[in-house]
Scaffold this motif. Structure first.
Motif, mmCIF file in Angstrom:
data_model
loop_
_atom_site.group_PDB
_atom_site.id
_atom_site.type_symbol
_atom_site.label_atom_id
_atom_site.label_comp_id
_atom_site.label_asym_id
_atom_site.label_seq_id
_atom_site.Cartn_x
_atom_site.Cartn_y
_atom_site.Cartn_z
ATOM 1 N N PHE A 158 -0.003 15.146 2.257
ATOM 2 C CA PHE A 158 -0.400 14.109 1.315
ATOM 3 C C PHE A 158 -1.383 14.645 0.278
ATOM 4 N N HIS A 176 6.035 9.417 1.232
ATOM 5 C CA HIS A 176 7.014 9.640 2.294
ATOM 6 C C HIS A 176 8.434 9.779 1.773
ATOM 7 N N HIS A 199 -3.521 14.487 11.848
ATOM 8 C CA HIS A 199 -4.253 13.223 11.777
ATOM 9 C C HIS A 199 -5.678 13.401 12.291
ATOM 10 N N ASN A 227 0.334 6.225 8.050
ATOM 11 C CA ASN A 227 1.384 7.213 7.856
ATOM 12 C C ASN A 227 2.686 6.762 8.500
#
Length: 303
Positions: free
Chosen positions: A67, A60, A262, A271
């Motif tokens: 990711f 992040h 997601h 997250n």
């Protein structure tokens, strides 16, 4: 693009996370555990939980948009020496949900100090585009429809409380259809001084409830409301409420707490929590260069 990771020693993050995980595991083992099923296989991953949390936090602040790109292009090729027991990307995604509770507890250790000057605001966290809301199934039963000055959105709502230094004091995640005033008592139960919010927090019962325990809620007046007399310094600080909106913008655009990819509620929470932790490691936060004891005594003004 300069990122949080480049300005922060990743070793420092790992050491702090690892120290917390060791303390957390010792306390967790002292609690009564659920009975295990006969023949149940209790296995541990070769990667420690502190390693998983550190990599998630680093993502992040890395500047990568996904990711998968961060893990396959940055972690696996370049961080093998720091994390010798790295697993594949698919296996790492399977490990991420197991660190939700630890990551949430660690975030509470990263909260700032209570200075007496507090700002509160909420920001929408969309889980999908509005056109795909009816077909969305991952967060069914957890999300709702919400509306703000921008328009309608489908998903969650993140409520934040910060101090004048830009440090996080409290946070709460609700469905998008929850009123902004509902979580305020729980978010501010440990705060004192003054709380600055927008017009969505106007409520006489809420003001009286907070004022009874030493917290003064200050908001702007609506058009049809009568003007009231408030100290000039409160009026100035109310104009500085945009600092929390800047933080919301950084959380979304730099720390990437919002995206529509997601596939699990637990990975969504990882997250979100990791993005908030990454923000706490940011050296230069949006803040006000003031101190409550150094504020001048100004006369009240009409507002």
């Amino acid at each position: 693009m300069e990122t949080i990771v480049s300005r922060l020693e990743i070793t420092q993050v790992f050491c702090e996370v690892d120290d917390f995980c060791q303390q957390f595991e010792r306390l967790w083992q002292q609690q009564p555990q659920l009975p295990s099923i006969q023949g149940e296989r209790l296995s541990r991953s070769r990667m420690h939980m502190s390693e998983v949390i550190t990599i998630v936090i680093a993502f992040h602040g890395s500047g990568y948009r996904t990711f998968k790109d961060f893990y396959t292009k940055q972690v696996l090729p370049g961080w093998r020496q720091a994390f010798p027991k790295l697993v594949s990307y698919t296996r790492f995604v399977e490990l991420m949900p197991w660190c939700v509770m630890t990551l949430c507890c660690y975030l509470y250790t990263r909260t700032g100090e209570i200075t007496g000057i507090n700002f509160i605001d909420s920001t929408p966290i969309q889980v999908c585009h509005c056109c795909r809301a009816r077909a969305h199934k991952v967060f069914v039963g957890y999300v709702g429809w919400g509306k703000n000055s921008v328009g309608w959105h489908y998903g969650f709502k993140l409520h934040l409380v910060i101090n004048d230094k830009g440090e996080l004091l409290a946070f709460k995640l609700t469905a998008a259809n929850v009123d902004d005033r509902q979580p305020v008592p729980d978010l501010t139960k440990d705060l004192i001084g003054k709380l600055f919010g927008d017009k969505g927090y106007i409520s006489q019962p809420l003001f009286e409830q907070l004022f009874a325990r030493g917290l003064q809620l200050i908001t702007r007046c609506k058009r049809k409301m009568k003007s009231r007399l408030i100290p000039l310094i409160d009026k100035i600080l109310l104009r500085k409420r945009a600092v929390i909106e800047s933080i919301n913008d950084q959380l979304k655009n730099i720390c990437q707490i919002e995206h529509s990819r997601h596939r699990s509620i637990f990975n969504f929470l990882v997250n979100l929590l990791a993005g908030l932790v990454a923000y706490t490691y940011q050296e230069k936060k949006p803040s006000l260069d003031i101190h409550p004891h150094g504020l001048p005594a100004l006369p009240p003004t009409i507002f």
